[in-house]
Motif scaffolding. Structure first.
Motif, PDB file in Angstrom:
ATOM      1  N   GLN A 154     -13.404  44.800 -34.927  1.00  0.00           N
ATOM      2  CA  GLN A 154     -12.081  45.399 -34.785  1.00  0.00           C
ATOM      3  C   GLN A 154     -12.225  46.898 -34.611  1.00  0.00           C
ATOM      4  N   ALA A 155     -11.788  47.368 -33.461  1.00  0.00           N
ATOM      5  CA  ALA A 155     -11.786  48.798 -33.166  1.00  0.00           C
ATOM      6  C   ALA A 155     -10.453  49.385 -33.603  1.00  0.00           C
ATOM      7  N   ARG A 205      -8.409  42.179 -33.884  1.00  0.00           N
ATOM      8  CA  ARG A 205      -9.740  41.659 -34.168  1.00  0.00           C
ATOM      9  C   ARG A 205     -10.204  40.786 -32.998  1.00  0.00           C
ATOM     10  N   GLU A 206     -11.439  40.995 -32.595  1.00  0.00           N
ATOM     11  CA  GLU A 206     -11.970  40.362 -31.386  1.00  0.00           C
ATOM     12  C   GLU A 206     -13.166  39.476 -31.733  1.00  0.00           C
ATOM     13  N   PHE A 207     -13.209  38.312 -31.130  1.00  0.00           N
ATOM     14  CA  PHE A 207     -14.342  37.406 -31.306  1.00  0.00           C
ATOM     15  C   PHE A 207     -15.578  37.989 -30.624  1.00  0.00           C
ATOM     16  N   VAL A 208     -16.704  37.932 -31.336  1.00  0.00           N
ATOM     17  CA  VAL A 208     -17.958  38.421 -30.783  1.00  0.00           C
ATOM     18  C   VAL A 208     -18.930  37.276 -30.533  1.00  0.00           C
ATOM     19  N   ALA A 209     -19.194  36.489 -31.570  1.00  0.00           N
ATOM     20  CA  ALA A 209     -20.171  35.406 -31.433  1.00  0.00           C
ATOM     21  C   ALA A 209     -19.981  34.419 -32.568  1.00  0.00           C
ATOM     22  N   ALA A 210     -20.459  33.198 -32.353  1.00  0.00           N
ATOM     23  CA  ALA A 210     -20.427  32.184 -33.403  1.00  0.00           C
ATOM     24  C   ALA A 210     -21.603  31.238 -33.231  1.00  0.00           C
ATOM     25  N   MET A 267     -12.857  30.965 -31.481  1.00  0.00           N
ATOM     26  CA  MET A 267     -12.594  32.382 -31.231  1.00  0.00           C
ATOM     27  C   MET A 267     -11.355  32.893 -31.958  1.00  0.00           C
ATOM     28  N   ARG A 268     -10.733  32.067 -32.762  1.00  0.00           N
ATOM     29  CA  ARG A 268      -9.535  32.478 -33.492  1.00  0.00           C
ATOM     30  C   ARG A 268      -9.905  32.869 -34.915  1.00  0.00           C
ATOM     31  N   SER A 269      -9.714  34.123 -35.238  1.00  0.00           N
ATOM     32  CA  SER A 269     -10.095  34.623 -36.560  1.00  0.00           C
ATOM     33  C   SER A 269      -9.338  33.907 -37.675  1.00  0.00           C
TER      34      SER A 269
END
Length: 124
Positions: free
Chosen positions: A38-39, A44-49, A106-108
């Protein structure tokens, strides 16, 4: 499960960092592990899983540059970040869930457990 993220810092554009997320509590290997960021002023953005099966998934903005991995013996998940860009600057969070499916990855809001976040700053 409790999560503790670490490894953030200041790096120049083009450099690398490796983030760690140490897990304690219940059986680590049962969980799908994720990284979000999160910038300031952004969502909040998905990065990897990383699924329990070992299958990994990445956000479009980090594909080919970031790698998620897991060390089951150490109960730790890593995010290796290469070729960093100023737009990668954010607070990075690790997350875990035991019942994720691919469409929810991708959903926090789908993740039950979160670490405290670690700041990554990439200078130009």
């Amino acid at each position: 499960v409790q999560l503790q993220a670490s490894g953030g810092g200041l790096v120049q554009a083009g450099g690398s960092l490796r983030l760690s997320c140490a897990a304690s509590g219940r059986t680590f290997s049962r969980y799908t592990m994720g990284w979000f960021r999160q910038a300031p002023g952004k969502e909040r953005e998905f990065v990897a899983a990383l699924f329990r099966s070992g299958n990994a998934y990445y956000g479009d903005s980090v594909k080919g540059r970031f790698t998620i991995s897991r060390d089951k013996a150490k109960n730790t998940v890593y995010l290796q970040m290469n070729t960093l860009r100023p737009e990668d600057t954010a607070v990075y969070y690790c997350a875990a869930d035991s019942s994720l499916i691919l469409s929810s990855l991708m959903r926090s809001s789908e993740y039950d457990y979160w670490g405290q976040g670690t700041l990554v700053t990439v200078s130009s």
